[in-house]
Design an enzyme around this catalytic site. Structure first.
Site: not given
Lengths: 376, 76
Positions: B14-15
């Site tokens: 992430c992201p």
């Protein structure tokens, strides 16, 4: 560009000192609604990071200019990205919470409860993000651990720092909300690992059966750990009276709530066990005992020094779950309208039985979210 | 299912899976389907929520040996 990090230890201090903090939580709305960092004087804004990929202009007006802002996400990656964008927008007091909610879930804060009568000490390990409480009883070079979490290094290192040897490890019951570190600590240190046999029917490893009336001493100053069979949350749930002063109630009795009987599958069968334990067995004990539970649910249950502890007599006066005269009403309260069951609780039980061996990453995922072992 | 484009976001944390997905969506037309592979545990909830908020349709998800697969149809 680098962004300043804020550690979960620093956030814990802010919670315990009732400091102010603005939390920008960039997880999904569902994740935020389910579970977040709680603090008396914390303010919140929840905007998923993926809504901010094109820029943070739209939320700038909703953020304070004169306060510390901590951006938090699941693991610390997205929060860093968002924090960087905010710094570029001119915000100076912006931090990314290092390790995100995973780190928050795993942080243990050891707090000394008190000295024991014969020179020993009692510590409570507050897992502030998840509400789990575990304990270390120290006396004359030895230590016992009760209801340890899977972050076993914290206990082992803490004992090392105190210069004591871990000799006994206990679980009050087979946990359904978190993975026990008891067996691992015992293997690592050569300590005995005690479990109530009624909860251990399906375990795949050797353990020391813990029975009603058993006494275990820690150190040669005789800090006495007295096992008290107290079924209700699970069939085998066992409480401990430590040093004649402390009552470790496991998941049977909390400060502002009581244990739920449904996580091992037998709510209807165990309701009366739970009632018998709370209304009869505990009633026979001294009102002066200090109750030390295995969980807290809300920040209000923390004392000013960060510990979670209250006199048994006070709980008999104030805890709603101990003051329901009508049996049917009690049955209804603990079997109907229960909160959702903890995340992955079946897999967690199987892990604690030794039936499955998930890796670290999987264990983390299983434990995400609040603990939800209580009914109010 | 007619897949127009496939995005390999395995190994990314992430992201990045969403950043890359968003970018890849720009390369396809409304009604076309993007197939995404990711290994990040958080990808499932995030991609589901992201698709919804962006007006896209998550057609199907699958888990295969630790790899999460998603098929998202681009919205108007």
């Amino acid at each position: 560009m680098t962004v300043k990090n804020m550690t979960v230890k620093e956030i814990t201090n802010k919670v315990l000192n009732n400091e102010e903090l603005f939390l920008l939580d960039v997880r999904t709305e569902d994740a935020y609604q389910d579970w977040k960092i709680e603090g008396e004087n914390f303010a919140y804004l929840n905007i998923p990071y993926f809504d901010l990929l094109d820029g943070v202009e739209e939320i700038v007006d909703q953020l304070p200019k004169d306060k510390e802002i901590a951006v938090v996400c699941a693991k610390g990656g997205s929060s860093q990205m968002v924090a960087e964008m905010l710094v570029e927008e001119g915000f100076e007091n912006v931090y990314s919470v290092e390790g995100g909610m995973k780190a928050w879930s795993e942080h243990l804060e050891p707090i000394k409860v008190n000295d024991l009568k014969d020179g020993g000490e009692l510590y409570q390990f507050v897992r502030i993000g998840k509400g789990c409480l575990s304990y270390m009883v120290v006396s004359n070079g030895e230590a016992a651990i009760i209801d340890s979490t899977r972050m076993t290094d914290v206990y082992v290192d803490f004992a090392k720092e105190l210069g004591v040897k871990i000799t006994n490890v206990f679980d009050t019951h087979l946990h359904a909300d978190h993975i026990s570190g008891g067996r691992k600590i015992a293997e690592q240190t050569g300590a005995k690992y005690w479990l109530p046999p009624e909860d251990a029917g399906e375990v795949t490893f050797d353990y020391q059966p813990l029975r009603d009336g058993d006494h275990v001493t820690v150190g040669n100053t005789n800090i006495d750990i007295h096992a008290l069979y107290s079924p209700g949350h699970t069939k085998g749930s066992t409480s401990f009276v430590v040093d004649d002063q402390y009552l470790m109630t496991g998941d049977i009795l909390f400060i502002d709530s009581i244990g739920r009987p449904d996580l091992a599958g037998k709510a209807d069968d165990w309701v009366m066990d739970l009632r018998e334990t709370l209304y009869t067995r505990y009633k026979e004990l001294s009102d002066e005992l200090i109750v030390l539970p295995a969980h807290f649910m809300i920040m209000d249950e923390l004392n000013e020094d960060g510990t979670v502890a209250e006199k048994l007599g006070t709980l008999f006066e104030k805890n709603h779950g101990l003051n329901i005269d009508d049996q049917d009403e009690f049955r209804k309260m603990v079997t109907e309208n229960l909160p959702p069951q903890p995340n992955a609780y079946q897999e967690i039980r199987e892990t604690n039985m030794g039936k499955i061996s998930p890796d670290n990453e999987e264990q983390r995922e299983m434990e995400i979210g609040p603990n939800r072992c209580a009914v109010r | 299912m007619n897949v127009t484009k496939t995005l390999d976001a395995t190994g990314l944390a992430c992201p990045m899976p969403i950043v890359k997905t968003k970018k890849a969506m720009k390369d396809i037309e409304a009604g076309e389907v993007l197939e995404i592979h990711a290994t990040d545990q958080g990808a499932k909830a995030d991609l589901t929520a992201w698709a919804k908020s962006g007006g896209h349709e998550l057609l199907q998800t699958e888990e295969d040996n630790g790899v999460f697969k998603f098929w998202i149809k681009k919205g108007e």
